[in-house]
Design a protein around this motif. Structure first.
Motif, PDB file in Angstrom:
ATOM      1  N   ALA A 145     -19.038 -10.775 -45.311  1.00 56.73           N
ATOM      2  CA  ALA A 145     -19.892 -12.213 -45.176  1.00 56.73           C
ATOM      3  C   ALA A 145     -20.852 -12.411 -45.912  1.00 56.73           C
ATOM      4  O   ALA A 145     -21.154 -13.532 -46.555  1.00 56.73           O
ATOM      5  CB  ALA A 145     -20.178 -12.331 -43.682  1.00 56.73           C
ATOM      6  N   VAL A 146     -21.813 -11.379 -46.180  1.00 55.43           N
ATOM      7  CA  VAL A 146     -23.026 -11.365 -46.938  1.00 55.43           C
ATOM      8  C   VAL A 146     -22.655 -11.775 -48.381  1.00 55.43           C
ATOM      9  O   VAL A 146     -23.115 -12.533 -49.204  1.00 55.43           O
ATOM     10  CB  VAL A 146     -24.080 -10.247 -46.699  1.00 55.43           C
ATOM     11  N   GLU A 147     -21.363 -10.826 -48.799  1.00 56.98           N
ATOM     12  CA  GLU A 147     -21.355 -10.972 -50.146  1.00 56.98           C
ATOM     13  C   GLU A 147     -20.423 -12.524 -50.653  1.00 56.98           C
ATOM     14  O   GLU A 147     -20.823 -12.952 -51.537  1.00 56.98           O
ATOM     15  CB  GLU A 147     -19.964  -9.888 -50.469  1.00 56.98           C
ATOM     16  N   ARG A 148     -19.804 -12.980 -49.456  1.00 60.21           N
ATOM     17  CA  ARG A 148     -19.369 -14.220 -49.621  1.00 60.21           C
ATOM     18  C   ARG A 148     -20.483 -15.273 -49.693  1.00 60.21           C
ATOM     19  O   ARG A 148     -20.374 -16.165 -50.468  1.00 60.21           O
ATOM     20  CB  ARG A 148     -18.178 -14.725 -48.550  1.00 60.21           C
ATOM     21  N   CYS A 149     -21.227 -15.337 -48.917  1.00 59.32           N
ATOM     22  CA  CYS A 149     -22.482 -16.120 -48.760  1.00 59.32           C
ATOM     23  C   CYS A 149     -23.152 -16.151 -50.246  1.00 59.32           C
ATOM     24  O   CYS A 149     -23.644 -17.210 -50.826  1.00 59.32           O
ATOM     25  CB  CYS A 149     -23.350 -15.840 -47.691  1.00 59.32           C
ATOM     26  N   GLN A 150     -23.418 -14.839 -50.765  1.00 60.71           N
ATOM     27  CA  GLN A 150     -24.188 -14.689 -52.077  1.00 60.71           C
ATOM     28  C   GLN A 150     -23.355 -15.715 -53.078  1.00 60.71           C
ATOM     29  O   GLN A 150     -24.013 -16.169 -53.867  1.00 60.71           O
ATOM     30  CB  GLN A 150     -24.253 -13.373 -52.430  1.00 60.71           C
ATOM     31  N   THR A 151     -21.967 -15.507 -52.885  1.00 60.29           N
ATOM     32  CA  THR A 151     -21.392 -15.994 -54.157  1.00 60.29           C
ATOM     33  C   THR A 151     -21.362 -17.677 -53.897  1.00 60.29           C
ATOM     34  O   THR A 151     -21.562 -18.405 -54.764  1.00 60.29           O
ATOM     35  CB  THR A 151     -19.654 -15.777 -53.865  1.00 60.29           C
ATOM     36  N   LEU A 152     -21.313 -17.922 -52.587  1.00 62.29           N
ATOM     37  CA  LEU A 152     -21.605 -19.554 -52.221  1.00 62.29           C
ATOM     38  C   LEU A 152     -22.834 -20.027 -52.647  1.00 62.29           C
ATOM     39  O   LEU A 152     -22.965 -21.141 -53.192  1.00 62.29           O
ATOM     40  CB  LEU A 152     -21.141 -19.702 -50.815  1.00 62.29           C
ATOM     41  N   ARG A 153     -23.773 -19.272 -52.547  1.00 59.87           N
ATOM     42  CA  ARG A 153     -25.297 -19.635 -52.530  1.00 59.87           C
ATOM     43  C   ARG A 153     -25.347 -19.755 -54.033  1.00 59.87           C
ATOM     44  O   ARG A 153     -26.354 -20.450 -54.457  1.00 59.87           O
ATOM     45  CB  ARG A 153     -26.365 -18.827 -52.052  1.00 59.87           C
ATOM     46  N   SER A 154     -24.662 -18.947 -54.922  1.00 60.16           N
ATOM     47  CA  SER A 154     -25.052 -19.026 -56.453  1.00 60.16           C
ATOM     48  C   SER A 154     -24.719 -20.684 -56.918  1.00 60.16           C
ATOM     49  O   SER A 154     -25.048 -21.159 -58.005  1.00 60.16           O
ATOM     50  CB  SER A 154     -24.096 -18.262 -57.050  1.00 60.16           C
ATOM     51  N   HIS A 155     -23.939 -21.541 -56.180  1.00 63.15           N
ATOM     52  CA  HIS A 155     -23.392 -22.721 -56.451  1.00 63.15           C
ATOM     53  C   HIS A 155     -24.738 -23.751 -56.177  1.00 63.15           C
ATOM     54  O   HIS A 155     -25.189 -24.534 -57.050  1.00 63.15           O
ATOM     55  CB  HIS A 155     -22.349 -23.238 -55.757  1.00 63.15           C
ATOM     56  N   SER A 156     -25.520 -23.476 -55.161  1.00 65.02           N
ATOM     57  CA  SER A 156     -26.602 -24.379 -54.636  1.00 65.02           C
ATOM     58  C   SER A 156     -27.740 -23.643 -55.599  1.00 65.02           C
ATOM     59  O   SER A 156     -28.366 -24.840 -55.970  1.00 65.02           O
ATOM     60  CB  SER A 156     -26.925 -23.910 -53.124  1.00 65.02           C
ATOM     61  N   TRP A 157     -27.829 -22.625 -56.078  1.00 64.09           N
ATOM     62  CA  TRP A 157     -28.665 -22.299 -57.045  1.00 64.09           C
ATOM     63  C   TRP A 157     -28.563 -22.996 -58.732  1.00 64.09           C
ATOM     64  O   TRP A 157     -29.738 -23.326 -59.032  1.00 64.09           O
ATOM     65  CB  TRP A 157     -28.807 -20.656 -57.427  1.00 64.09           C
ATOM     66  N   MET A 158     -27.321 -23.249 -58.989  1.00 64.67           N
ATOM     67  CA  MET A 158     -27.093 -23.894 -60.048  1.00 64.67           C
ATOM     68  C   MET A 158     -27.443 -25.342 -59.832  1.00 64.67           C
ATOM     69  O   MET A 158     -27.924 -25.975 -60.959  1.00 64.67           O
ATOM     70  CB  MET A 158     -25.568 -24.028 -60.526  1.00 64.67           C
ATOM     71  N   VAL A 159     -27.267 -25.897 -58.629  1.00 61.52           N
ATOM     72  CA  VAL A 159     -27.648 -27.412 -58.377  1.00 61.52           C
ATOM     73  C   VAL A 159     -29.264 -27.403 -58.516  1.00 61.52           C
ATOM     74  O   VAL A 159     -29.658 -28.148 -59.353  1.00 61.52           O
ATOM     75  CB  VAL A 159     -27.233 -27.796 -57.184  1.00 61.52           C
ATOM     76  N   ARG A 160     -29.880 -26.432 -58.086  1.00 61.59           N
ATOM     77  CA  ARG A 160     -31.256 -26.215 -57.841  1.00 61.59           C
ATOM     78  C   ARG A 160     -31.697 -26.396 -59.461  1.00 61.59           C
ATOM     79  O   ARG A 160     -32.749 -27.076 -59.662  1.00 61.59           O
ATOM     80  CB  ARG A 160     -31.635 -25.195 -57.348  1.00 61.59           C
ATOM     81  N   THR A 161     -31.215 -25.563 -60.026  1.00 60.28           N
ATOM     82  CA  THR A 161     -31.598 -25.363 -61.770  1.00 60.28           C
ATOM     83  C   THR A 161     -31.395 -26.825 -62.490  1.00 60.28           C
ATOM     84  O   THR A 161     -31.910 -26.993 -63.093  1.00 60.28           O
ATOM     85  CB  THR A 161     -30.856 -24.279 -62.304  1.00 60.28           C
ATOM     86  N   PHE A 162     -30.040 -27.191 -62.322  1.00 58.76           N
ATOM     87  CA  PHE A 162     -29.952 -28.628 -62.915  1.00 58.76           C
ATOM     88  C   PHE A 162     -30.964 -29.536 -62.410  1.00 58.76           C
ATOM     89  O   PHE A 162     -31.558 -30.316 -63.262  1.00 58.76           O
ATOM     90  CB  PHE A 162     -28.357 -29.156 -62.602  1.00 58.76           C
ATOM     91  N   VAL A 163     -31.119 -29.802 -61.393  1.00 62.13           N
ATOM     92  CA  VAL A 163     -32.284 -30.966 -60.896  1.00 62.13           C
ATOM     93  C   VAL A 163     -33.504 -30.605 -61.066  1.00 62.13           C
ATOM     94  O   VAL A 163     -34.277 -31.387 -61.542  1.00 62.13           O
ATOM     95  CB  VAL A 163     -32.048 -31.010 -59.219  1.00 62.13           C
TER      96      VAL A 163
END
Length: 129
Positions: free
Chosen positions: A4-22
């Motif tokens: 579950a942690v590994e899955r969350c880390q993958t999912l959170r990478s998407h939010s990190w890319m949004v963060r970087t873009f914004v």
């Protein structure tokens, strides 16, 4: 829990890319309210990164932080169209919403797999059909 942690880390990478873009968008200069999603994603990342080796602690912290992330994503969905009508912002909104929903799904799956099985009947009245 480790999966579950590994899955969350993958999912959170998407939010990190949004963060970087914004964070690096020129629109943020005229619409500083967009920085809320940037700060919230960063705060969530910092809180979770110290718990990667402790799956139970990680999932507990994610559960605590997810409400704030959800609210920031909702606010971003409201604020972003005022900042720009560009496809990048539209996709960033979709990505944040999908990330939050998927993280909620992971927590729900972990919670339901940790739920206690139904109790066996305790007496003759429980065994009656």
């Amino acid at each position: 829990p480790q999966e579950a942690v590994e899955r969350c880390q993958t999912l959170r990478s998407h939010s990190w890319m949004v963060r970087t873009f914004v964070k690096h968008s020129t629109e943020v200069e005229e619409f500083p309210e967009l920085m809320e999603i940037v700060r919230t994603v960063f705060d969530t990342a910092r809180a979770l990164e110290t718990r990667i080796g402790d799956p139970a602690g990680y999932l507990h912290m994610l559960n605590k932080k997810l409400g704030k992330l959800r609210k920031a994503a909702e606010k971003f969905r409201t604020d972003a169209p005022h900042a720009s009508d560009h496809t990048n912002f539209k996709q960033a909104m979709i990505s944040m919403d999908a990330c939050v929903v998927a993280l909620e799904d992971v927590l729900r799956d972990v919670s339901s797999s940790n739920a206690a099985p139904d109790s066996p009947p305790s007496g003759p009245e429980d065994q009656m059909e």
